[in-house]
Write an enzyme that holds these catalytic residues in place. Structure first.
Site, PDB file in Angstrom:
ATOM      1  N   ARG A  36      12.025 -78.739 -26.184  1.00 44.60           N
ATOM      2  CA  ARG A  36      13.340 -78.883 -26.933  1.00 44.60           C
ATOM      3  C   ARG A  36      13.360 -80.232 -25.656  1.00 44.60           C
ATOM      4  NH1 ARG A  36      16.256 -75.618 -29.506  1.00 44.60           N
ATOM      5  NH2 ARG A  36      15.240 -73.383 -30.456  1.00 44.60           N
ATOM      6  N   GLY A 138      -0.212 -59.214 -22.534  1.00 43.11           N
ATOM      7  CA  GLY A 138      -0.488 -58.082 -21.515  1.00 43.11           C
ATOM      8  C   GLY A 138      -0.033 -58.210 -20.286  1.00 43.11           C
ATOM      9  N   ALA A 142       3.272 -65.155 -15.345  1.00 39.70           N
ATOM     10  CA  ALA A 142       2.626 -66.729 -15.797  1.00 39.70           C
ATOM     11  C   ALA A 142       1.782 -67.112 -14.279  1.00 39.70           C
ATOM     12  CB  ALA A 142       3.310 -67.537 -15.881  1.00 39.70           C
ATOM     13  N   LYS A 193       7.251 -52.335 -22.317  1.00 34.88           N
ATOM     14  CA  LYS A 193       7.298 -52.135 -21.016  1.00 34.88           C
ATOM     15  C   LYS A 193       8.474 -52.777 -20.020  1.00 34.88           C
ATOM     16  CE  LYS A 193       5.870 -56.227 -20.516  1.00 34.88           C
ATOM     17  NZ  LYS A 193       5.710 -57.737 -18.819  1.00 34.88           N
ATOM     18  N   ASP A 246      -0.238 -53.553 -18.508  1.00 32.28           N
ATOM     19  CA  ASP A 246       1.123 -54.372 -18.624  1.00 32.28           C
ATOM     20  C   ASP A 246       2.579 -53.348 -17.671  1.00 32.28           C
ATOM     21  OD1 ASP A 246       2.750 -56.338 -18.610  1.00 32.28           O
ATOM     22  OD2 ASP A 246       2.624 -56.207 -20.866  1.00 32.28           O
TER      23      ASP A 246
END
Length: 355
Positions: A36, A138, A142, A193, A246
């Site tokens: 954006r 999963g 990052a 999760k 996860d």
């Protein structure tokens, strides 16, 4: 000569979308990333950095960022949608005029739309009607993916081409992509999760030990799979990366946004204070409310989600809620081998014998 390289579009300028764009470029794909923010797009093109979300990560210099949707989607074979759940449908609608039925659309978002309790892949189906739709989920923090630490993920789809194309686009020596055909289960695991990461953060702040954390995660896994199976998922999915995998990482890592929100709540901060201190979207906060309400409607037993709802939205102190959870019923361990009803009946009979 014609350029037969895979063409990948990434919608979203957050940390995970940025890391995936760079991985695909490392693998030789032609990659365009939509954001954006014009200034952030310019920064990525000029400096090959995303200072807002991954300031120390060197993005592959061939990734081309733009705030023009049509420029990013033109000619794309694979479209990765890495948009927070609240804005997901809006962005897909914005993209729709430039999407084509032969394209592969994959959601990387771990969240649920409030209206109709819809997961992101359902939104992709509703907005496009396309056949090639998948979910990537999963244990994928990052920042660790960006650091090229060994990581695995799951591409889930009923469509074999979608699974194979994503494995080709993203699989590399540090990011392994495994396949599943239980799209709904994998996607639910990724959303659910986040609830229990908040609980794990609270427990850590309250000084609870390793036994407590182990109990919390295993009861969370039981609760997740119980709910997901009621919604139509395969319970075996929760033995894999998108389930227990996860859950472990998000309940154990201070890098997890949901864990950090829970930790702040355990320290005595209000929900607003905890979210403000985080400065990013923590999908689990909204997911607690949505899942708790859906579980009540469907009659699914979810004491952890109910307890978290009371802490987040009804002002119950975290320490008080932890004590109440320990006073709950002692039921079956794994319900798919021994039902809660069988345990309840046996305890009822035991009580009669004692009488």
């Amino acid at each position: 000569m014609p350029d037969d390289r895979l063409r990948v579009a990434v919608l979203g300028g957050g940390s995970f979308g940025t890391a995936l764009a760079s991985i695909a470029a490392d693998n030789g794909a032609v990659v365009h990333q939509w954001l954006r923010d014009d200034e952030l797009a310019t920064e990525i093109n000029r400096d090959h950095r995303n200072s807002r979300y991954l300031p120390d990560y060197a993005i592959n210099p061939t990734v081309a960022a733009s705030s023009e949707m049509h420029a990013v989607l033109a000619g794309a074979d694979l479209v990765l949608v890495a948009i927070p759940s609240k804005a997901f449908r809006e962005v897909v609608r914005q993209a729709r005029p430039w999407l084509r039925p032969e394209q592969i659309l994959v959601s990387t978002t771990k969240g649920i739309q409030e209206e109709g309790f819809k997961l992101m892949s359902r939104i992709l189906e509703e907005e496009t009607g396309f056949a090639h739709i998948g979910v990537l989920s999963g244990p994928n923090l990052a920042s660790e993916v960006a650091d090229k630490q060994l990581t695995a993920t799951v591409i889930a789809s009923d469509d074999p081409l979608t699974r194979a194309r994503v494995q080709t686009a993203l699989g590399c020596d540090y990011f392994r992509v495994y396949a599943s055909n239980d799209r709904y289960g994998v996607e639910l695991g990724g959303a659910l999760k986040n609830i229990y990461a908040i609980a794990a953060g609270m427990a850590a702040a309250l000084g609870m030990g390793e036994n407590t954390r182990s109990m919390l995660m295993t009861r969370a896994l039981a609760e997740m799979s119980r709910f997901a199976v009621d919604q139509g998922a395969n319970p075996m999915t929760f033995l894999g990366l998108a389930g227990v995998g996860d859950l472990i990482v998000t309940c154990s890592s201070k890098l997890s946004r949901n864990y950090r929100v829970g930790y702040a709540l355990g320290e005595g901060r209000t929900l607003d204070e905890a979210v403000e201190a985080l400065g990013q979207v923590a999908e689990g906060v909204n997911t607690v409310r949505l899942v708790r309400d859906q579980a009540r409607r469907d009659g699914v037993y979810m004491p952890l989600a109910e307890g978290l709802y009371q802490v987040l939205f009804e002002g119950v102190p975290a320490r008080q809620m932890a004590r109440l959870l320990m006073q709950g019923e002692q039921s079956s361990d794994v319900e798919f081998t021994l039902s809660r009803e069988a345990v309840t009946q046996a305890r009822r009979l035991e009580g009669q014998d004692d009488g």
